[in-house]
Design a protein around this motif. Structure first.
Motif, mmCIF file in Angstrom:
data_model
loop_
_atom_site.group_PDB
_atom_site.id
_atom_site.type_symbol
_atom_site.label_atom_id
_atom_site.label_comp_id
_atom_site.label_asym_id
_atom_site.label_seq_id
_atom_site.Cartn_x
_atom_site.Cartn_y
_atom_site.Cartn_z
ATOM 1 N N VAL A 11 0.894 -1.113 -0.104
ATOM 2 C CA VAL A 11 0.016 0.103 0.056
ATOM 3 C C VAL A 11 0.828 1.222 -0.159
ATOM 4 O O VAL A 11 1.652 1.467 0.786
ATOM 5 N N THR A 12 0.767 2.004 -1.055
ATOM 6 C CA THR A 12 1.629 3.421 -1.069
ATOM 7 C C THR A 12 0.672 4.416 -0.816
ATOM 8 O O THR A 12 -0.400 4.736 -1.527
ATOM 9 N N LEU A 13 0.919 5.369 0.111
ATOM 10 C CA LEU A 13 0.030 6.536 0.434
ATOM 11 C C LEU A 13 0.749 7.853 0.259
ATOM 12 O O LEU A 13 1.981 7.811 0.742
ATOM 13 N N THR A 14 0.307 9.154 0.230
ATOM 14 C CA THR A 14 0.812 10.069 0.704
ATOM 15 C C THR A 14 0.790 10.671 1.895
ATOM 16 O O THR A 14 -0.503 10.299 2.505
ATOM 17 N N GLU A 15 1.914 10.970 2.645
ATOM 18 C CA GLU A 15 1.681 11.745 3.835
ATOM 19 C C GLU A 15 0.359 12.575 4.140
ATOM 20 O O GLU A 15 0.102 13.290 3.363
ATOM 21 N N GLY A 16 -0.220 12.085 5.193
ATOM 22 C CA GLY A 16 -1.287 12.845 5.642
ATOM 23 C C GLY A 16 -2.585 12.517 5.183
ATOM 24 O O GLY A 16 -3.669 12.466 5.902
ATOM 25 N N LEU A 82 5.309 9.680 7.486
ATOM 26 C CA LEU A 82 6.543 9.070 7.029
ATOM 27 C C LEU A 82 7.007 7.901 7.880
ATOM 28 O O LEU A 82 7.307 6.828 7.123
ATOM 29 N N SER A 83 6.996 8.084 8.965
ATOM 30 C CA SER A 83 7.487 6.950 9.889
ATOM 31 C C SER A 83 6.423 5.940 10.215
ATOM 32 O O SER A 83 7.155 4.973 10.790
ATOM 33 N N GLY A 105 1.464 -10.458 5.423
ATOM 34 C CA GLY A 105 1.874 -9.148 5.490
ATOM 35 C C GLY A 105 1.480 -8.033 4.550
ATOM 36 O O GLY A 105 1.334 -8.299 3.383
ATOM 37 N N THR A 106 1.432 -6.692 4.930
ATOM 38 C CA THR A 106 1.224 -5.694 3.823
ATOM 39 C C THR A 106 2.388 -4.609 4.278
ATOM 40 O O THR A 106 2.429 -4.192 5.282
ATOM 41 N N LYS A 107 2.973 -4.419 3.125
ATOM 42 C CA LYS A 107 4.081 -3.256 3.202
ATOM 43 C C LYS A 107 3.422 -1.965 2.900
ATOM 44 O O LYS A 107 2.625 -1.705 2.026
ATOM 45 N N LEU A 108 3.416 -0.830 3.932
ATOM 46 C CA LEU A 108 2.966 0.351 3.847
ATOM 47 C C LEU A 108 4.196 1.196 3.301
ATOM 48 O O LEU A 108 5.080 1.236 4.208
ATOM 49 N N SER A 109 4.197 1.944 2.428
ATOM 50 C CA SER A 109 4.952 2.965 1.983
ATOM 51 C C SER A 109 4.403 4.377 2.083
ATOM 52 O O SER A 109 3.503 4.444 1.030
ATOM 53 N N VAL A 110 4.803 5.205 2.866
ATOM 54 C CA VAL A 110 4.175 6.659 2.977
ATOM 55 C C VAL A 110 4.953 7.431 2.194
ATOM 56 O O VAL A 110 6.324 7.622 2.710
ATOM 57 N N LYS A 111 4.847 8.315 1.324
ATOM 58 C CA LYS A 111 5.664 9.180 0.586
ATOM 59 C C LYS A 111 5.281 10.631 0.858
ATOM 60 O O LYS A 111 4.200 10.827 1.413
#
Lengths: 112, 114
Positions: A11-16, A82-83, A105-111
């Protein structure tokens, strides 16, 4: 047997933006559900676990509600940081005689 | 409290060699678990002990893998005749109980079989 399903591998998200990571389970019992978080090069650590009295557990801004009717324990947070980028595992433990079983597992990536 | 201790942190073996991984659980914890972690499979349950007795080894490959807990302060996972597909991070965890009890993971042993 018991099983845990996490449908999203990444899952890729933008901060906030809000976070929601899916977790559904199968069990013929009323199991305990957990969320563990693993940051890069670290060991998995407990983030949340379900209560037996239907209270909603919260930690570090994350919360999850156990819905027995839909066999779900989705992880949510109102605003991603981000953290929060890490690997998140949903886990199930049936009772005092069984070891916990983990989802894929789900990898969360916050950009930014 | 030093947490769960695993040694070695990294191990490189040649195909066909034996690998022994060590785990020291948190003092006072009654349950010890072994997991294998890979990118493809995630966290796979291997086996667990309660009060040193083996309870469930349903996740252990039937050949080549064995685990023991000779005393309350350490457990070992032994892999005989290692194969490249055994390459993974092996995680040990301990818990004060089962059911709703929290698991505390060690840092893992990264095994690479060449």
């Amino acid at each position: 047997g018991d099983s845990v399903t996490q449908t999203e591998g990444l899952v890729t998200l933008t901060e906030g933006l809000p976070v929601m990571l899916n977790c559904t389970y199968q069990s013929t019992y009323s199991p305990f559900l957990f969320w563990y978080v693993q940051h890069l090069n670290e060991a998995p650590k407990l983030l949340l676990k379900s209560f037996t009295d239907n209270k909603r557990p919260e930690h570090q801004g994350f919360h999850a509600t156990l819905h027995k009717s839909s066999s779900s324990f989705h992880l949510q947070k109102s605003s991603a940081q981000l953290s929060d980028s890490a690997l998140y595992y949903c886990a199930l433990c049936r009772n005092n005689n069984n070891a916990p079983r983990f989802g894929a597992g789900t990898k969360l990536s916050v950009k930014p | 409290n030093a947490g769960v201790i695993q040694t070695p942190r990294h191990k490189v073996t040649g195909k066909g060699q034996e690998a022994t991984l060590w785990c020291e659980p948190i003092s006072g914890h009654s349950a010890v678990f072994w997991y294998r972690q890979t990118i493809v499979q995630g966290l796979e349950f291997l086996t667990y002990f309660r009060n040193q007795a083996p309870i469930d080894d349903s996740g252990m490959p039937k050949e080549r893998f064995s685990a023991q807990m000779p005393n309350q302060s350490h457990s070992t996972l032994k892999i005989q005749s290692t194969q490249p597909q055994d390459s993974a991070v092996y995680l040990c965890a301990s818990s004060p109980g089962l059911g709703g009890a929290t698991q505390y993971f060690g840092p893992g042993t990264r095994l690479l079989v060449l």
